[in-house]
Design a protein around this motif. Structure first.
Motif, PDB file in Angstrom:
ATOM      1  N   MET A   1       0.820  -1.216   0.000  1.00  0.00           N
ATOM      2  CA  MET A   1       0.000   0.000   0.000  1.00  0.00           C
ATOM      3  C   MET A   1       0.853   1.266   0.000  1.00  0.00           C
ATOM      4  O   MET A   1       0.382   2.330  -0.375  1.00  0.00           O
ATOM      5  CB  MET A   1      -0.942   0.015   1.192  1.00  0.00           C
ATOM      6  N   SER A   2       2.132   1.150   0.370  1.00  0.00           N
ATOM      7  CA  SER A   2       2.988   2.329   0.339  1.00  0.00           C
ATOM      8  C   SER A   2       3.249   2.790  -1.090  1.00  0.00           C
ATOM      9  O   SER A   2       3.674   3.922  -1.315  1.00  0.00           O
ATOM     10  CB  SER A   2       4.311   2.044   1.055  1.00  0.00           C
ATOM     11  N   PHE A   3       3.022   1.922  -2.066  1.00  0.00           N
ATOM     12  CA  PHE A   3       3.224   2.278  -3.466  1.00  0.00           C
ATOM     13  C   PHE A   3       1.955   2.823  -4.134  1.00  0.00           C
ATOM     14  O   PHE A   3       1.983   3.168  -5.303  1.00  0.00           O
ATOM     15  CB  PHE A   3       3.707   1.062  -4.256  1.00  0.00           C
ATOM     16  N   ILE A   4       0.847   2.848  -3.400  1.00  0.00           N
ATOM     17  CA  ILE A   4      -0.404   3.310  -3.995  1.00  0.00           C
ATOM     18  C   ILE A   4      -0.654   4.746  -3.542  1.00  0.00           C
ATOM     19  O   ILE A   4      -1.075   4.993  -2.415  1.00  0.00           O
ATOM     20  CB  ILE A   4      -1.586   2.402  -3.584  1.00  0.00           C
ATOM     21  N   GLY A   5      -0.367   5.691  -4.419  1.00  0.00           N
ATOM     22  CA  GLY A   5      -0.544   7.101  -4.112  1.00  0.00           C
ATOM     23  C   GLY A   5      -1.894   7.620  -4.552  1.00  0.00           C
ATOM     24  O   GLY A   5      -2.778   6.860  -4.963  1.00  0.00           O
ATOM     25  N   GLN A   6      -2.045   8.940  -4.479  1.00  0.00           N
ATOM     26  CA  GLN A   6      -3.344   9.535  -4.780  1.00  0.00           C
ATOM     27  C   GLN A   6      -3.763   9.269  -6.225  1.00  0.00           C
ATOM     28  O   GLN A   6      -4.941   8.985  -6.488  1.00  0.00           O
ATOM     29  CB  GLN A   6      -3.307  11.035  -4.496  1.00  0.00           C
ATOM     30  N   ASN A   7      -2.829   9.338  -7.164  1.00  0.00           N
ATOM     31  CA  ASN A   7      -3.188   9.124  -8.571  1.00  0.00           C
ATOM     32  C   ASN A   7      -3.641   7.692  -8.823  1.00  0.00           C
ATOM     33  O   ASN A   7      -4.672   7.457  -9.465  1.00  0.00           O
ATOM     34  CB  ASN A   7      -1.993   9.458  -9.474  1.00  0.00           C
ATOM     35  N   MET A   8      -2.870   6.718  -8.307  1.00  0.00           N
ATOM     36  CA  MET A   8      -3.237   5.332  -8.555  1.00  0.00           C
ATOM     37  C   MET A   8      -4.549   4.960  -7.871  1.00  0.00           C
ATOM     38  O   MET A   8      -5.382   4.261  -8.450  1.00  0.00           O
ATOM     39  CB  MET A   8      -2.127   4.383  -8.098  1.00  0.00           C
ATOM     40  N   LEU A   9      -4.747   5.438  -6.651  1.00  0.00           N
ATOM     41  CA  LEU A   9      -5.975   5.090  -5.937  1.00  0.00           C
ATOM     42  C   LEU A   9      -7.191   5.648  -6.664  1.00  0.00           C
ATOM     43  O   LEU A   9      -8.215   4.967  -6.802  1.00  0.00           O
ATOM     44  CB  LEU A   9      -5.918   5.617  -4.498  1.00  0.00           C
ATOM     45  N   GLU A  10      -7.096   6.867  -7.143  1.00  0.00           N
ATOM     46  CA  GLU A  10      -8.201   7.451  -7.901  1.00  0.00           C
ATOM     47  C   GLU A  10      -8.423   6.716  -9.221  1.00  0.00           C
ATOM     48  O   GLU A  10      -9.564   6.524  -9.658  1.00  0.00           O
ATOM     49  CB  GLU A  10      -7.939   8.936  -8.150  1.00  0.00           C
ATOM     50  N   ASN A  11      -7.339   6.267  -9.855  1.00  0.00           N
ATOM     51  CA  ASN A  11      -7.473   5.514 -11.110  1.00  0.00           C
ATOM     52  C   ASN A  11      -8.134   4.156 -10.880  1.00  0.00           C
ATOM     53  O   ASN A  11      -8.935   3.699 -11.703  1.00  0.00           O
ATOM     54  CB  ASN A  11      -6.100   5.325 -11.756  1.00  0.00           C
ATOM     55  N   ILE A  12      -7.776   3.488  -9.775  1.00  0.00           N
ATOM     56  CA  ILE A  12      -8.415   2.211  -9.443  1.00  0.00           C
ATOM     57  C   ILE A  12      -9.915   2.414  -9.257  1.00  0.00           C
ATOM     58  O   ILE A  12     -10.749   1.660  -9.778  1.00  0.00           O
ATOM     59  CB  ILE A  12      -7.787   1.601  -8.177  1.00  0.00           C
ATOM     60  N   ASP A  13     -10.260   3.445  -8.493  1.00  0.00           N
ATOM     61  CA  ASP A  13     -11.673   3.754  -8.243  1.00  0.00           C
ATOM     62  C   ASP A  13     -12.407   4.040  -9.553  1.00  0.00           C
ATOM     63  O   ASP A  13     -13.479   3.485  -9.822  1.00  0.00           O
ATOM     64  CB  ASP A  13     -11.760   4.956  -7.298  1.00  0.00           C
ATOM     65  N   SER A  14     -11.817   4.866 -10.402  1.00  0.00           N
ATOM     66  CA  SER A  14     -12.449   5.233 -11.668  1.00  0.00           C
ATOM     67  C   SER A  14     -12.624   4.031 -12.583  1.00  0.00           C
ATOM     68  O   SER A  14     -13.690   3.851 -13.197  1.00  0.00           O
ATOM     69  CB  SER A  14     -11.608   6.315 -12.356  1.00  0.00           C
TER      70      SER A  14
END
Length: 298
Positions: A1-14
């Motif tokens: 989870m330390s590699f999942i930043g704001q951009n990736m988390l939002e992309n996963i959600d989208s």
């Protein structure tokens, strides 16, 4: 989870909302999500932690409300006095609580205080761009690292280490032409054997990256600290560089299984060691870890 930043988390959600439009009004389209990792590991590259974001990513991060802490140490197993001392040193590093006695213990692992360790892997501070190599200089018995996830279940993952045992060309072909395949004996391969008498030796073929045909291998007599994250190594020689970067020292030192397998070269000052307390994101990380601990306790 330390590699999942704001951009990736939002992309996963989208992406999940696109895949499941009937549930697009829910975070992650209502799909059950589990994050695994440690906020004490190396920080993101070219991204911000979701918990420190001022965007939707922070709300998505805070959707995770069930927290379980796994506290058994597997990489540095063993309960003898020296291993317990090493455990405490690493815990102090992870919690950004450098102690002068820990530093003195590490300085006992410099070349002037121990015999030179043979067969070790060098880990050095480096922030290269990760561009494709123009050439790959390998030979039989070269130490190499796999740079692609070829078969995750069997251990053929990005970062897997091994030795070149054979380089095979088609008839009439020779360097600098790419080989047909390279036989690599991997340290931790667990799939079906390609050869019964060499069960860990697997053929690695070229793959296409854009318009470049390249073997997914890289020489690995030395690794960067970033590349070493996730590895477990029996012997290492570590150069942590002249200045501290966020969580660099902890990740570097915690790759090795025991204090006996560790060598520090070159030595570093206690001032360099103590500077880890000045990390730019440290206060935010500590605050987030306290919040997660309260969720776990509740």
């Amino acid at each position: 989870m330390s590699f999942i930043g704001q951009n990736m988390l939002e992309n996963i959600d989208s992406r999940l909302q696109q895949a499941y439009p009937q549930s697009a009004h829910l975070s992650f389209a209502g799909i059950s999500m589990i994050l695994v990792g440690d906020l004490g590991q190396l920080p993101l590259v070219n991204d911000r932690p979701a918990y420190a974001s001022n965007r939707r990513a922070k709300l998505l991060w805070e959707e995770f409300k069930i927290v379980v802490t796994l506290d058994k140490i597997f990489r540095q197993d063993g309960e003898n006095i020296q291993q317990q001392r090493f455990h405490q040193l690493l815990t102090n590093l992870r919690d950004v609580n450098p102690q002068i006695d820990d530093w003195k213990l590490l300085m006992m692992r410099t070349p002037t205080n121990i015999d030179v360790a043979r067969g070790s892997v060098n880990i050095a501070e480096d922030f290269s761009t990760g561009e494709l190599d123009l050439e790959l200089l390998i030979s039989k018995n070269s130490r190499v690292m796999l740079t692609s996830n070829l078969w995750i279940q069997a251990g053929l993952v990005n970062g897997a280490l091994g030795y070149v045992r054979k380089i095979v060309y088609k008839p009439g072909s020779a360097p600098p032409d790419p080989p047909t395949y390279v036989m690599v004996e991997f340290d931790n391969y667990s799939g079906l054997p390609f050869e019964d008498h060499h069960p860990n030796t697997i053929p690695i073929t070229t793959n296409q990256k854009g318009r470049t045909l390249q073997l997914p291998l890289r020489l690995a007599w030395a690794l960067t600290i970033h590349k070493s994250q996730g590895l477990t190594l029996p012997k290492v020689t570590i150069d942590i560089g002249p200045r501290e970067r966020t969580r660099l020292t902890f990740v570097a030192l915690s790759r090795v299984k025991s204090l006996e397998g560790l060598r520090i070269m070159p030595p570093f000052t206690y001032d360099r060691y103590e500077k880890m307390k000045k990390g730019r994101q440290l206060a935010k990380r500590k605050a987030e870890e306290n919040r997660l601990k309260l969720l776990e306790d509740n």
